[in-house]
Design a protein around this motif. Sequence first.
Motif, PDB file in Angstrom:
ATOM      1  N   GLU A  37      53.664  23.255  22.626  1.00 30.35           N
ATOM      2  CA  GLU A  37      54.296  24.277  23.458  1.00 30.35           C
ATOM      3  C   GLU A  37      54.397  25.612  22.735  1.00 30.35           C
ATOM      4  OE1 GLU A  37      55.115  24.324  26.521  1.00 30.35           O
ATOM      5  OE2 GLU A  37      55.179  22.230  27.167  1.00 30.35           O
ATOM      6  N   SER A  38      54.744  25.590  21.453  1.00 31.37           N
ATOM      7  CA  SER A  38      54.957  26.848  20.732  1.00 31.37           C
ATOM      8  C   SER A  38      53.658  27.585  20.477  1.00 31.37           C
ATOM      9  CB  SER A  38      55.675  26.580  19.409  1.00 31.37           C
ATOM     10  OG  SER A  38      54.870  25.771  18.568  1.00 31.37           O
ATOM     11  N   ILE A  39      52.604  26.845  20.103  1.00 33.46           N
ATOM     12  CA  ILE A  39      51.305  27.493  19.874  1.00 33.46           C
ATOM     13  C   ILE A  39      50.820  28.162  21.152  1.00 33.46           C
ATOM     14  CG2 ILE A  39      48.871  27.061  19.381  1.00 33.46           C
ATOM     15  CD1 ILE A  39      49.788  24.833  17.459  1.00 33.46           C
ATOM     16  N   ALA A  40      50.961  27.458  22.258  1.00 35.70           N
ATOM     17  CA  ALA A  40      50.529  28.004  23.546  1.00 35.70           C
ATOM     18  C   ALA A  40      51.403  29.173  23.974  1.00 35.70           C
ATOM     19  CB  ALA A  40      50.569  26.911  24.606  1.00 35.70           C
ATOM     20  N   SER A  41      52.697  29.102  23.666  1.00 35.89           N
ATOM     21  CA  SER A  41      53.619  30.135  24.135  1.00 35.89           C
ATOM     22  C   SER A  41      53.297  31.504  23.563  1.00 35.89           C
ATOM     23  CB  SER A  41      55.055  29.751  23.775  1.00 35.89           C
ATOM     24  OG  SER A  41      55.269  29.854  22.380  1.00 35.89           O
ATOM     25  N   LEU A  42      52.729  31.522  22.353  1.00 37.91           N
ATOM     26  CA  LEU A  42      52.364  32.799  21.744  1.00 37.91           C
ATOM     27  C   LEU A  42      51.303  33.528  22.561  1.00 37.91           C
ATOM     28  CD1 LEU A  42      52.230  31.696  17.991  1.00 37.91           C
ATOM     29  CD2 LEU A  42      54.071  32.917  19.163  1.00 37.91           C
ATOM     30  N   LEU A  43      50.528  32.771  23.330  1.00 34.53           N
ATOM     31  CA  LEU A  43      49.482  33.380  24.149  1.00 34.53           C
ATOM     32  C   LEU A  43      50.036  34.012  25.424  1.00 34.53           C
ATOM     33  CD1 LEU A  43      46.769  30.563  23.962  1.00 34.53           C
ATOM     34  CD2 LEU A  43      46.705  32.765  22.794  1.00 34.53           C
ATOM     35  N   LYS A  44      51.227  33.598  25.850  1.00 37.86           N
ATOM     36  CA  LYS A  44      51.716  34.027  27.157  1.00 37.86           C
ATOM     37  C   LYS A  44      51.927  35.520  27.241  1.00 37.86           C
ATOM     38  CE  LYS A  44      53.826  29.604  28.369  1.00 37.86           C
ATOM     39  NZ  LYS A  44      55.062  28.866  28.706  1.00 37.86           N
ATOM     40  N   VAL A  45      52.514  36.106  26.218  1.00 39.83           N
ATOM     41  CA  VAL A  45      52.771  37.542  26.270  1.00 39.83           C
ATOM     42  C   VAL A  45      51.463  38.333  26.238  1.00 39.83           C
ATOM     43  CG1 VAL A  45      53.077  37.760  23.757  1.00 39.83           C
ATOM     44  CG2 VAL A  45      54.161  39.410  25.314  1.00 39.83           C
ATOM     45  N   PHE A  46      50.485  37.867  25.422  1.00 45.05           N
ATOM     46  CA  PHE A  46      49.201  38.560  25.360  1.00 45.05           C
ATOM     47  C   PHE A  46      48.418  38.387  26.646  1.00 45.05           C
ATOM     48  CE2 PHE A  46      50.228  37.552  20.897  1.00 45.05           C
ATOM     49  CZ  PHE A  46      50.271  38.846  20.388  1.00 45.05           C
ATOM     50  N   SER A  47      48.469  37.197  27.213  1.00 42.50           N
ATOM     51  CA  SER A  47      47.779  36.949  28.473  1.00 42.50           C
ATOM     52  C   SER A  47      48.379  37.798  29.584  1.00 42.50           C
ATOM     53  CB  SER A  47      47.886  35.462  28.832  1.00 42.50           C
ATOM     54  OG  SER A  47      47.284  35.195  30.065  1.00 42.50           O
ATOM     55  N   GLY A  48      49.707  37.889  29.621  1.00 38.51           N
ATOM     56  CA  GLY A  48      50.366  38.716  30.616  1.00 38.51           C
ATOM     57  C   GLY A  48      49.997  40.173  30.467  1.00 38.51           C
ATOM     58  N   TYR A  49      49.940  40.647  29.226  1.00 39.65           N
ATOM     59  CA  TYR A  49      49.591  42.054  28.974  1.00 39.65           C
ATOM     60  C   TYR A  49      48.138  42.344  29.349  1.00 39.65           C
ATOM     61  CZ  TYR A  49      48.534  46.336  26.444  1.00 39.65           C
ATOM     62  OH  TYR A  49      48.110  47.600  26.114  1.00 39.65           O
ATOM     63  N   ILE A  50      47.223  41.432  28.985  1.00 39.75           N
ATOM     64  CA  ILE A  50      45.806  41.620  29.325  1.00 39.75           C
ATOM     65  C   ILE A  50      45.633  41.683  30.835  1.00 39.75           C
ATOM     66  CG2 ILE A  50      43.532  40.503  29.288  1.00 39.75           C
ATOM     67  CD1 ILE A  50      44.318  39.420  26.487  1.00 39.75           C
ATOM     68  N   GLY A  51      46.372  40.826  31.552  1.00 38.50           N
ATOM     69  CA  GLY A  51      46.309  40.858  33.005  1.00 38.50           C
ATOM     70  C   GLY A  51      46.821  42.161  33.580  1.00 38.50           C
ATOM     71  N   ASP A  52      47.872  42.722  32.934  1.00 43.86           N
ATOM     72  CA  ASP A  52      48.431  43.999  33.392  1.00 43.86           C
ATOM     73  C   ASP A  52      47.448  45.153  33.170  1.00 43.86           C
ATOM     74  OD1 ASP A  52      50.845  43.004  34.291  1.00 43.86           O
ATOM     75  OD2 ASP A  52      51.842  43.250  32.356  1.00 43.86           O
ATOM     76  N   VAL A  53      46.801  45.149  32.003  1.00 47.04           N
ATOM     77  CA  VAL A  53      45.932  46.276  31.630  1.00 47.04           C
ATOM     78  C   VAL A  53      44.585  46.214  32.329  1.00 47.04           C
ATOM     79  CG1 VAL A  53      44.712  47.385  29.719  1.00 47.04           C
ATOM     80  CG2 VAL A  53      47.069  46.596  29.412  1.00 47.04           C
ATOM     81  N   TYR A  54      43.947  45.046  32.312  1.00 46.07           N
ATOM     82  CA  TYR A  54      42.579  44.926  32.818  1.00 46.07           C
ATOM     83  C   TYR A  54      42.508  44.384  34.243  1.00 46.07           C
ATOM     84  CZ  TYR A  54      41.449  45.722  27.926  1.00 46.07           C
ATOM     85  OH  TYR A  54      41.350  46.261  26.671  1.00 46.07           O
ATOM     86  N   HIS A  55      43.662  44.081  34.834  1.00 43.08           N
ATOM     87  CA  HIS A  55      43.718  43.620  36.221  1.00 43.08           C
ATOM     88  C   HIS A  55      42.784  42.430  36.469  1.00 43.08           C
ATOM     89  CE1 HIS A  55      45.981  47.240  36.542  1.00 43.08           C
ATOM     90  NE2 HIS A  55      44.947  48.045  36.586  1.00 43.08           N
ATOM     91  N   ASN A  56      42.834  41.468  35.553  1.00 47.31           N
ATOM     92  CA  ASN A  56      41.993  40.273  35.667  1.00 47.31           C
ATOM     93  C   ASN A  56      42.841  39.014  35.698  1.00 47.31           C
ATOM     94  OD1 ASN A  56      42.894  40.377  33.041  1.00 47.31           O
ATOM     95  ND2 ASN A  56      40.889  40.092  32.088  1.00 47.31           N
ATOM     96  N   LYS A  57      43.932  39.085  36.440  1.00 45.18           N
ATOM     97  CA  LYS A  57      44.877  37.966  36.497  1.00 45.18           C
ATOM     98  C   LYS A  57      44.226  36.692  37.039  1.00 45.18           C
ATOM     99  CE  LYS A  57      48.893  41.005  37.150  1.00 45.18           C
ATOM    100  NZ  LYS A  57      48.134  42.259  36.969  1.00 45.18           N
ATOM    101  N   LYS A  58      43.376  36.848  38.042  1.00 40.88           N
ATOM    102  CA  LYS A  58      42.734  35.681  38.646  1.00 40.88           C
ATOM    103  C   LYS A  58      41.820  34.979  37.640  1.00 40.88           C
ATOM    104  CE  LYS A  58      39.597  34.349  42.393  1.00 40.88           C
ATOM    105  NZ  LYS A  58      38.901  34.787  43.633  1.00 40.88           N
TER     106      LYS A  58
END
Length: 380
Positions: A37-58
């Motif tokens: 859970e912890s290793i994966a959780s570190l990706l959540k903030v970066f994934s959320g930010y990448i989706g915000d910036v590049y609009h590639n949420k899907k």
Amino acid sequence: MFVDMSTEMVYPLVPLYLTATLGASPAIVGVIEGLAESIASLLKVFSGYIGDVYHNKKRLAFAGYSASVIYKIFLLLAASWPGVLVARVIDRTGKGIRTAPRDALVAQSSDVKKLGGSFGLHKMLDMAGSSLGALFAYIFVATNFGFHKAFLFSIIPAVIGVLIIFAVREDKNRETVCEKLTLKGLKFDGKLKVYLAVIFIFCLGNSSNTFLLLKAQERGFSAAQVILLYLIFNVSASVLAIPSGKLSDRFGRSKILVPGYLIYGLVYLGFSFLSEKPAIVILFIAYGAYNAFISGAERAFIVENSPPGLKGTILGLYGMLQGIGLLLSSIIAGLLWDHINSDSPFLFGGIIGILSAIIILLILDKDNLIKFFRKTVKGA
């Protein structure tokens, strides 16, 4: 719904597989769950930010959900607990990639005044899939279907779920432009900052659900009955998810969040002090209620108080704090279980849950509390 059905077909089987077949201790189970859970959780903030910036949420959601299929394949190949650890890390990494973009898509598609109901709908489908998965897990155990056959069968709904993502639409025209992530860009409401800090503290006592399953087994439930208890939890959460979310839209987030955290604290104290089987069944139902109360209202509160253009990022930060807390809490719970007794992790978690409910009440309902005390003083 389909991916959660797949995941929950095997989730309640994994601790049984680890302890009964691979000989792992509760402490090892806690380390596996916490690390994954912890290793994966570190990706959540970066994934959320990448989706915000590049609009590639899907696309991020698609990649994250696809990891669920790979997870089952690695679980099939695992012959020792380190192999299960690798499989769980792959699964939770996928969750880390998909969670924030998916939640941002839900928020994007929802009316601002109906965020709680929208996240409640998501949670209802999530837990409905989990309920079906737990039902299949029960059938697997009751019929001696075998762990590896169950892992193989669980791949089918995962593939169906991934294919459905092609039908999802992302409205990029509604996105707020977000240039780059800076400390200034992360300026957000002070109430939200304190709330996120409370979530992290709460998560220190909120260990993996696998400990609930192991506790039920210790209380005299058979492996098949443990799966049924997990099914009851999922059904309870699914039935209450939409009503809880809608109530938070109507009456305010604190009216749902505070009782939710209070229920959690009481449930964990119940697991520590109660041993009768009917009481354990009621505790699993109440635990589902806690899950339903928190999920929709909490994410809606976070979205409402996040800065424009960074909602996915803040949702990712929220997920990251949960994951880091889960690592620490699962390790703490495993150590308490092994070195003190099996009741101590639940006593610790119960106290943390009740304290969290009190602090959240002070954060979200401060003005009403001040008015109440003023009236009380005047009346006296």
